[in-house]
Structure formats: structure tokens, C-alpha cells
Write an enzyme that holds these catalytic residues in place. Structure first.
Site, PDB file in Angstrom:
ATOM      1  N   PRO B 322       3.429   0.261  -8.206  1.00 33.49           N
ATOM      2  CA  PRO B 322       3.277   0.240  -6.745  1.00 33.49           C
ATOM      3  C   PRO B 322       2.609  -1.063  -6.269  1.00 33.49           C
ATOM      4  CG  PRO B 322       2.728   2.397  -7.576  1.00 33.49           C
ATOM      5  CD  PRO B 322       2.962   1.523  -8.779  1.00 33.49           C
ATOM      6  N   ARG B 323       2.882  -1.391  -5.021  1.00 34.12           N
ATOM      7  CA  ARG B 323       2.503  -2.697  -4.503  1.00 34.12           C
ATOM      8  C   ARG B 323       1.010  -2.998  -4.572  1.00 34.12           C
ATOM      9  NH1 ARG B 323       6.494  -2.760   0.795  1.00 34.12           N
ATOM     10  NH2 ARG B 323       8.363  -3.267  -0.385  1.00 34.12           N
TER      11      ARG B 323
END
Ligand code: SF4
Ligand code: SF4
Ligand code: FES
Lengths: 257, 654
Positions: B322-323
């Protein structure tokens, strides 16, 4: 590379009139024309009107004429000019000025409304659409359009001929007709009505286009407007009507190949 | 009120990005007269910048996908702070929303059997993103725009007027939600950017779809429109905001040249095989896989590379975490002195794909780097670093109806709404969010307006006068400072109606730059208590100075004036961010505390809520609210071991 001072001439004014105004303004490494316009706003002319959004060539808001050529300000790097060159920025010529670099582009929105929308195929439910990649690619090219209206601004049919605006949709919207014409599932002509290409000719002024390709040259998305949209559209329309330009156009093309 | 233009509609939608247009289409299809108001030209909304795709578990590429898997991924991505009901509705309805776009003319990339193709993305277990090359947002906006036009064509056929039931007021800004004395929405107040004329639209239902707040930060992927307007309008109307501490810093923004710093480099670059390296040439992400994700990500380069062709037998590369994880990792590498020449890290596709493949799959990235940075991504690596990208927090809404808490008639959808993404949004879940909740907001706004019958709330004139004076104050400030009076700039005479300040007028551009610096330096990607306290002090000073922001010239298309007005919103929202970030003493998703580096399960049960102490624009008031308990059948979609990382034992045994 270092900072330097550039000479800018920016058109200031409104519908009543106006003129070019000179500014000396700082330029830094890697900047584009829009950066310089923003610096003018922040330091010398807080009320300088300009449109922009994405600053990455994706929204088509920042169209203007730079040294007379229609361009996106956010995609015109300062490094394409020499340091002693005066850079002239003027609003799009084909549309009425609102203020400074902002023009009234409502012509384009009016034309967009005149193109009948996609007609979904009867009896195919949402989720059941099947299309091959090769078949969608042709229309996909046209859907890259960011609606900067540079092609609309540059096309000589309307650029200096206000009187043609009523009958002529312009390259962007003729291309929209082509896009729908080439859409694998568009059902506009399914009930025996006119094809998209026919209505381009009859309703949207395709006949005015004499395939000069000026629109293609200014398109920041490098869409082959003339070759891939307008000429094929003319060829399809011509099944019904004789159009000498298509005939000439296809000759020229063949010779050029 | 003769100087104020007046219109009446059933539903007003503020914002014409994906959520706003989808809401407007729905309200109009319910038969209501609908107005859309947007700051830019129609079709230019920030949604066009979305590159990667629309997440929807259609299962076209991997038939193992379904809404439950999508729901799980979304909750994991948000570290379980998501409102579970929003995540559920989103996962269930996204496929229908995508398919519907095809019936309106959208042309997505295809699979070999002619279905909509789907691509891999960070945090998504299966290839899930419907896309068109790397310009999916443009396709979404254009499709919705063309659907709006097609509805207008129907109305034209009926009534001879394209705008009889659906009108776009482009290049207009809303500055206030108007309310009736008993607190229900009565309409909006705003101005026309082009002419500077003020207007009121009477309407019983207002949908906020204004997007995010990124323009409060110096390095951002967001356009000028993202000044937190809807967040601030909601606050000023008395609605609470939640989760304002959670801001997503996208890991890959451009870092050079300076003028484009922050512009997005799509995650598809990594989804399609791009890898991150530091100045030593090392693929550093292997060292940054957090414990909660250990089982799901590859440990070696070999395993990671195998995943692109054989995902069933390999774990995914850590570049696709995830970012928030990737952004923090890049930040750490740069801090440790292993960054690229311009302070980022290297993102490379040139050694991973053929030039032809790169230009086909990532055409606009290729174009963007070539034109703006003189970098040919088919031959060399890009330099990238984190950029402020997305606001997870927003208006507290009812998950089913998108109705804002506490203000009847107010709705919110898309980035301006809070809850759906919890503490961190997965790539691709934004475009689907816009469609799913845009439609819901339009639907329930229409139902609400219809339900009122003729008993429509009305705003009193005094409220409208105040809104007019507020909007025109920047002209008054300049006038007062100049010691003059009676210019025609301000419309109603003595518009500002305030005593002349003895201090000089402030330049809105300068104030904006200072605000961006404060937020970037003190409430940015890595946060510390003393810095945030300092930020709050400086924001208070800026807020006071902004009262004196003044502009020259007249009202016609005056960007200085527009910015002076937007500053109020950015300052309000920034204060919410700083207050909430200071309060949350843990690290989770888009909120990283240097002084509290770990995630704390007890904090998962808490939403931080921001409200204004009085609607005239008083202080931001912060309080805690428990999060809604997740429905048991949804919890059953996870292994207990995994849940234990997020939920407390008591919650699980309850
Ligand atoms: S090719 Fe046709 S549409 Fe394009 S600029 Fe020339 S005349 Fe205009
Ligand atoms: S076709 Fe090209 S030049 Fe014309 S509006 Fe679209 S992007 Fe601009
Ligand atoms: S600002 Fe979007 S194209 Fe230039």
C-alpha cells in the site's frame, strides 16, 4: 543552468480592447511558460487572468498562443527559447476574449451538444459488452483528446471566419463523430437512419474541411486528427456523395507514402 | 438583493469531477432539476489526472476475484479504520458502476476475450483495475461529461432547451451553504469567476463533491482547485469532519525539475513491472515489508519477478505494498543518504520492459517525462519521491445515503467524504468510490428533495448579505489600506463594512506560499508533536492575516481575489489536519508519528471528529467518537490471526 531574466509580452485587456504589455521576469531551471505566467501573477500582476489546472498536459485548460503558435503553456518549456528572445503570449485568436489570456470557449461546448450521443446497442445488457482491443483502439486514439481546443483555434475554416462557426463543428467535434462512427457497438444507424459519417457531412460541416492538417500539427496529444478521423470520415460519407477533396486527399496520401 | 443573481433548483451539486457528475446524472435521472457548479470549465476536473484505473472485482482477468476479496483488501489498506459499511457497498457495487459506463460509451482496454481488461495495483490481491492505458481518469470524466450532454439532448428534444433540467454552471465558486432558520439546507451562495457576479441558488438538497485539500501543501499532485472547499463549506454549515489526520502521500511524484515537483507518476508503473532502487542500485523495498504484510509479499527479487507472469505461485513484489508503506520507505532511503541526485529514488521500467511495451502501456508517463524533464523512460530511470495526493478524511456521512451528519439536505461524495478509505486509500479505489457514492448521493439527495414537497427551506436575506460581504471583503481590504473609499469594485457600497485596518493589506499569494510551507514542513509525511504545535501557532497567525488579504483590480476573472477567498478554506482545513494529527498518538496509514511509530489497536476504535464551535467561523473543536463495530459476517472473511493485528481482544470476543 542558472536563473536569468526573460522579456515577456503578455496581452492584457478584455472584450473592450487591450494590448501587449512588457514584463521582465525571472526564469529558473526546468520551467515552462505557465510557471512564468504564475510568477507574474504572484509578483507583478495579481489580477492577470489565466486558466490552468493540471500543469501536466492532461486537462487542456492552459491553451494560449505563444509567439503566435497555439500551444499549452504548461507543456512549453522555457528551454525551447533563447535567453534574449522576447516571448509573446496572447489569448486564443478564434474565440472572444474574456480577460487577458482567458477566452470564451462556449462555441466548443455548443458544438459538443450538437453531436448526438453514443447509442447503446439494443438487447445487450450492461456487463455483456464484448469488443476486441484492435477494434476499440481506433476510437481510443480520439478519446485521448484533452479538449484544449487548440485545433479548433487553429483551423482556418473558423480562425478568421466567424461566419463559418454556425455550420462547422471544427476538427475536435468532427473527430468525435468519427470516434462514434468507429465505435464497435454504436447503434446510431441501426434503425436505418443516417450513418455518423453522413451526418458529419450533412449536419456538422465536414465538407468545409480541406484536409490541410493544421489541426493535427498543433494537437498536444499527437492525435492524427486529419489522417485517422477526418479523411476516413470523408471516405465513408462519400459512399453517398462525391467529394473531390477526398479523392484528392487520398491521391496525395498515396503519393506521400 | 438586487445585485445578486438568483436561481432555483431541486438539487445542487458542487463539483464536476467523477463524484459530482455521477451524482448529477442520478439526480436528473430521478427526474429532478439539477445544477452542477464547478470552479473550472466543464470536463477539466482533477479526476482527469487519475491514471491507473477503476477498482472493481469483475473477475475478468482472474476469476478468483469477488466483492469479498475486494472488501478485504480495502479494509487492510485502510488499516481497518474504514467505515465497514462503505467498504462493503463500494466493493459490491463497483462492477455495476463500471459496466454502466460502457453503456454510456466508455472504451476500456480489453482482454483477449473482449471483456474489460483489469490490471494489478498496490494492495489489490488480483488484477482488478479497469483502465484505458494510463489515462483512465480522462476516460471517466469524458464519459460522464458525454452522458450529461446526452441527457441534455433528451431535454432539448422535449423542451427545446438543453438546460431545462440539468445545467452546468462552469467557472463558478460556492462560498457558503445557505440554511433555513431551523438548520436545513436552503441553497448555496457563490460567485461567477468570469464576471465576479454574485449568485444564490435556492435548493433544498446540496451534494458536496469538491475533492481534496492538496493545495495546502507545497509538494502536491493536486490542481489549484483542491483548496478544501467542500470540507470547509461543510464545517461552516455545521457538519462534522472525520479522519482529517489521514493524508495520503503518493510515493511516486516527480522530483525534478522544480516546477513540476509533485506531479504524479502513476502506480501502474510499478503494477506493470517498474522497480524502486536507491543510489546504491539496491531494490530497497524488500527491507520495508511490515509485519502485518509479511506473508503476502515476496522476500527475494526472484520470487517478486516471477509474480508478474505467474501470480498463483509467487508472492507479489514489495513495490506493490500500500502507498503509505512505499512513501515512508522512500522517505527513509532519502534521509539515510541513499537518494537520487534530486532528492528522490529511482523508479525504473527501462530495464524491465521493451521500449515498445513501455510506450504502449504507459504512454502518458512516457510523454510527461520526455516533455517536462527531458527523461526518456524507455532508456533511463525516473527520479521520484512522495507527494501529497489524497485526503482520506472528510465529511462524516451516512454510509448508505451519503447524507452529512447533522445538516438535513447536505450530502457528500468522493474525496470530500470521510470514512470509506479509513487511514489509507488503495490505488484504484478512488475512481470506484466516486461512482458508487456519487450515484448514492445523487439518488438520496433527489429522494430527500422530493420528500419535502413544497415545504422548502428558505434562507433569510441577512444570511445572504453576510455571504456577499464576506466574498467581497478582499476588495474592501485593499481599499481600506489605500485609505480610499467608494471604488466600484465592491458592488454594494461599503461592502466590507468594517473599520479600516491600521495594518497593511496582505498579498494572498504570499499567504498561500507560507501556508504550504508550514503544512509541508510541520504536518507532512512524518510528524512530531512539537512541530505540529508550532504549525497550529503559525496557522492561527496566518488565519488572522488572511482576514486582511486584499486584491487589486476589478471583479472580472481576478485570480488574486479567487485565491483570497479560497484561503479561508485551506486555513480551516489545515487546522483540522494539524489538530487531529497532534491528537492521534500512533502511526497508522496516512498518519505517521515519529514520536509514536507503532500502530495501536486501541486507537482503531477512535474516529477524531472536527467541528466548528460556531458557524460564523469560530475555533476548530476536536473530539473523539467510537468507530462503528464491524458486522460479524464481514469479520468472518478474515483469519482471526490477521484480525488480532488490528482489533483488540475484547472487540474480537464481543
Ligand atoms: S484538416 Fe480540416 S479540420 Fe483540420 S485544420 Fe485543416 S481544414 Fe481544419
Ligand atoms: S484533438 Fe488535440 S488539439 Fe484538438 S482539442 Fe483534442 S487534444 Fe486539443
Ligand atoms: S494546465 Fe492542464 S493542460 Fe496545461
Amino acid at each position: 543552468m542558472s536563473a536569468y531574466t526573460a522579456r515577456f509580452r503578455v496581452w492584457r485587456g478584455d472584450a473592450e480592447g487591450g494590448g501587449l504589455k512588457d514584463y521582465d521576469v525571472e526564469v529558473n531551471d526546468g520551467e515552462v511558460v505557465l510557471d512564468i505566467i504564475h510568477r507574474l501573477q504572484a509578483t507583478q500582476a495579481t489580477d492577470l487572468a489565466v486558466r490552468w489546472n493540471c500543469k501536466a498536459g492532461k486537462c487542456g485548460s492552459c491553451s494560449a498562443e505563444i509567439n503566435g503558435r497555439p500551444r499549452l503553456m504548461c507543456m512549453t518549456r522555457m528551454s525551447v527559447f533563447t535567453r534574449d528572445e522576447t516571448i509573446t503570449v496572447t489569448p486564443l485568436r478564434a474565440f472572444p476574449v474574456v480577460r487577458d489570456l482567458v477566452t470564451d470557449v462556449s462555441f466548443n461546448y455548443a458544438k459538443a451538444r450538437e453531436i448526438p450521443a453514443f447509442v447503446p446497442p439494443k438487447g445487450v445488457a450492461a456487463g455483456e459488452y464484448r469488443m476486441a482491443q484492435v477494434d476499440v483502439e481506433r476510437s481510443q486514439e480520439f478519446r485521448k483528446c484533452i479538449e484544449c481546443f487548440l485545433c479548433q483555434d487553429t483551423c482556418h475554416v473558423v480562425r478568421d471566419h466567424e461566419e463559418n462557426k454556425g455550420a462547422f463543428a471544427g476538427p475536435r467535434f468532427l473527430m468525435r463523430v468519427a470516434e462514434l462512427d468507429m465505435h464497435p457497438l454504436d447503434a446510431a444507424a441501426a434503425d436505418g437512419g443516417p450513418t455518423r459519417a453522413e451526418s458529419a457531412q450533412d449536419d456538422h460541416g465536414l465538407g468545409y474541411c480541406n484536409i490541410t492538417k493544421c489541426c493535427t500539427e498543433v494537437c498536444p496529444e499527437h492525435i492524427h486528427i486529419t489522417d485517422n478521423a477526418l479523411i476516413p470520415l470523408k471516405e465513408r460519407a462519400v459512399d453517398r456523395k462525391y467529394d473531390p477533396l477526398v479523392w484528392l486527399g487520398s491521391k496525395i496520401r498515396r503519393r506521400g507514402q | 438583493m438586487s445585485y445578486v443573481e438568483r436561481h432555483a433548483y431541486d438539487v445542487v451539486v458542487v463539483g464536476a469531477g467523477g463524484a459530482g457528475l455521477r451524482a448529477a446524472i442520478e439526480a436528473r435521472e430521478q427526474g429532478l432539476r439539477t445544477a452542477v457548479i464547478c470552479k473550472s470549465l466543464f470536463g477539466k476536473a482533477h479526476t482527469v489526472m487519475a491514471e491507473g484505473g477503476i477498482a472493481a472485482s469483475m473477475g475478468n482477468v482472474n476469476s478468483g476475484d469477488n466483492w469479498q476479496v475486494h472488501f478485504r483488501d480495502t479494509m487492510r489498506g485502510g488499516k481497518f479504520l474504514n467505515h465497514w459499511r462503505m467498504a462493503e457497498l463500494h466493493a459490491k457495487e463497483a462492477p455495476d458502476r463500471v459496466w454502466e459506463l460502457e453503456t454510456w460509451g466508455a472504451l476500456f482496454d480489453r482482454t483477449p476475450d473482449g471483456k474489460i481488461s483489469q490490471r494489478n495495483f498496490g494492495g489489490h490481491e488480483y488484477p482488478r483495475l479497469a483502465h484505458v492505458g494510463d489515462r483512465t481518469g480522462l476516460e471517466l470524466i469524458r464519459t460522464l461529461q458525454q452522458k450529461v450532454v446526452s441527457l441534455q439532448q433528451e431535454d432539448f428534444a422535449d423542451s427545446g432547451d438543453y438546460e431545462s433540467r440539468l445545467k452546468v454552471f462552469q467557472e463558478c465558486t460556492v462560498t457558503r451553504i445557505l440554511k433555513s432558520p431551523d438548520g436545513a439546507v436552503a441553497g448555496v451562495f457563490g460567485y461567477v469567476r468570469e464576471s465576479g457576479r454574485l449568485f444564490v441558488i435556492d435548493a433544498p438538497a446540496v451534494v458536496l463533491a469538491t475533492g481534496g485539500i492538496g493545495k495546502s501543501f507545497k509538494v502536491t499532485s493536486n490542481s489549484w482547485e483542491y483548496t478544501g472547499d467542500g470540507h470547509a463549506l461543510a464545517l461552516l454549515a455545521g457538519a462534522p469532519l472525520i479522519n482529517m489526520e489521514f493524508i495520503q502521500f503518493h510515493p511516486t511524484g516527480m522530483v525534478w525539475p522544480p516546477s513540476v515537483k509533485g506531479i504524479l507518476v502513476t502506480e501502474s508503473v510499478r503494477g506493470d513491472g517498474g522497480v524502486l532502487r536507491n543510489s546504491e542500485g539496491k531494490r530497497f523495498m524488500f527491507g520495508y515489508v511490515p509485519d502485518v504484510f509479511k506473508e503476502k509479499y515476496a522476500q527475494t527479487e526472484e520470487e517478486a519477478d516471477g509474480w508478474y507472469t505467474d501470480p498463483d505461485h509467487h508472492r507479489r513484489p514489495p513495490e506493490l505494498l500500500p502507498r503509505d508503506e512505499v512513501a515512508r520507505a522512500i522517505n527513509s532511503e532519502v534521509k539515510a543518504g541513499r537518494g537520487s541526485p534530486h532528492g528522490g529514488v529511482f523508479l525504473d521500467v527501462s530495464t524491465r520492459m521493451t521500449p515498445e511495451e513501455i510506450t504502449r502501456r504507459l504512454p502518458s508517463m512516457h510523454h510527461q517525462f520526455k516533455e517536462l524533464a527531458d527523461v526518456d523512460i524507455t532508456a533511463e530511470a525516473m527520479e521520484v519521491g512522495p507527494t501529497c495526493h489524497y485526503m482520506m478524511g472528510g465529511v462524516a456521512v451516512d454510509p448508505d445515503t451519503a447524507a452529512a451528519a447533522g445538516v438535513p439536505g447536505l450530502f457528500a461524495a468522493g474525496e470530500v467524504a470521510g470514512g470509506m478509505h479509513g487511514s489509507n486509500r488503495l490505488g484504484g479505489n478512488s475512481l470506484s468510490d466516486l461512482l458508487v457514492f456519487g450515484r448514492r448521493a445523487g439518488l438520496y439527495a433527489a429522494q430527500y428533495a422530493t420528500g419535502l414537497g413544497d415545504a422548502r427551506p428558505v434562507a433569510d436575506d441577512e444570511q445572504i448579505d453576510r455571504a456577499a460581504a464576506e466574498a467581497l471583503r478582499p476588495f474592501g481590504a485593499a481599499e481600506a489600506a489605500a485609505g480610499g473609499s467608494g471604488t466600484d469594485a465592491g458592488g454594494p457600497s461599503g461592502s466590507a463594512g468594517e473599520a479600516a485596518p491600521a495594518v497593511p493589506v496582505e498579498n494572498p499569494y504570499t499567504l498561500h506560499q507560507e501556508l504550504q510551507q508550514v503544512m509541508n514542513d510541520l504536518v507532512g509525511i512524518i510528524r512530531r508533536a512539537p512541530e505540529m504545535e508550532q504549525a497550529l501557532d503559525r496557522l492561527a497567525v496566518l488565519r488572522e492575516r488572511a482576514e486582511r488579504a486584499g486584491v487589486e483590480g476589478h471583479r472580472q476573472f481576478n485570480p488574486g481575489w479567487h485565491l483570497a477567498i479560497d484561503l479561508r478554506n485551506m486555513l480551516l482545513v489545515s487546522e483540522c489536519v494539524a489538530r487531529a494529527a497532534l491528537e492521534r498518538t500512533e502511526s497508522r496509514g496516512g498518519h505517521t508519528r515519529d514520536d509514536h511509530p507503532d500502530m495501536d489497536r486501541t486507537w482503531r476504535k477512535v474516529n477524531l471528529v472536527c467541528e466548528l464551535s460556531d458557524a460564523a467561523g469560530g475555533a476548530v473543536d476536536l473530539h473523539r467518537r467510537p468507530t462503528a463495530a464491524i458486522r460479524p459476517d464481514l469479520l468472518d472473511l478474515f483469519e482471526r490471526d490477521e484480525l488480532l493485528k488490528y482489533l483488540t481482544d475484547e472487540e474480537l470476543d464481543a
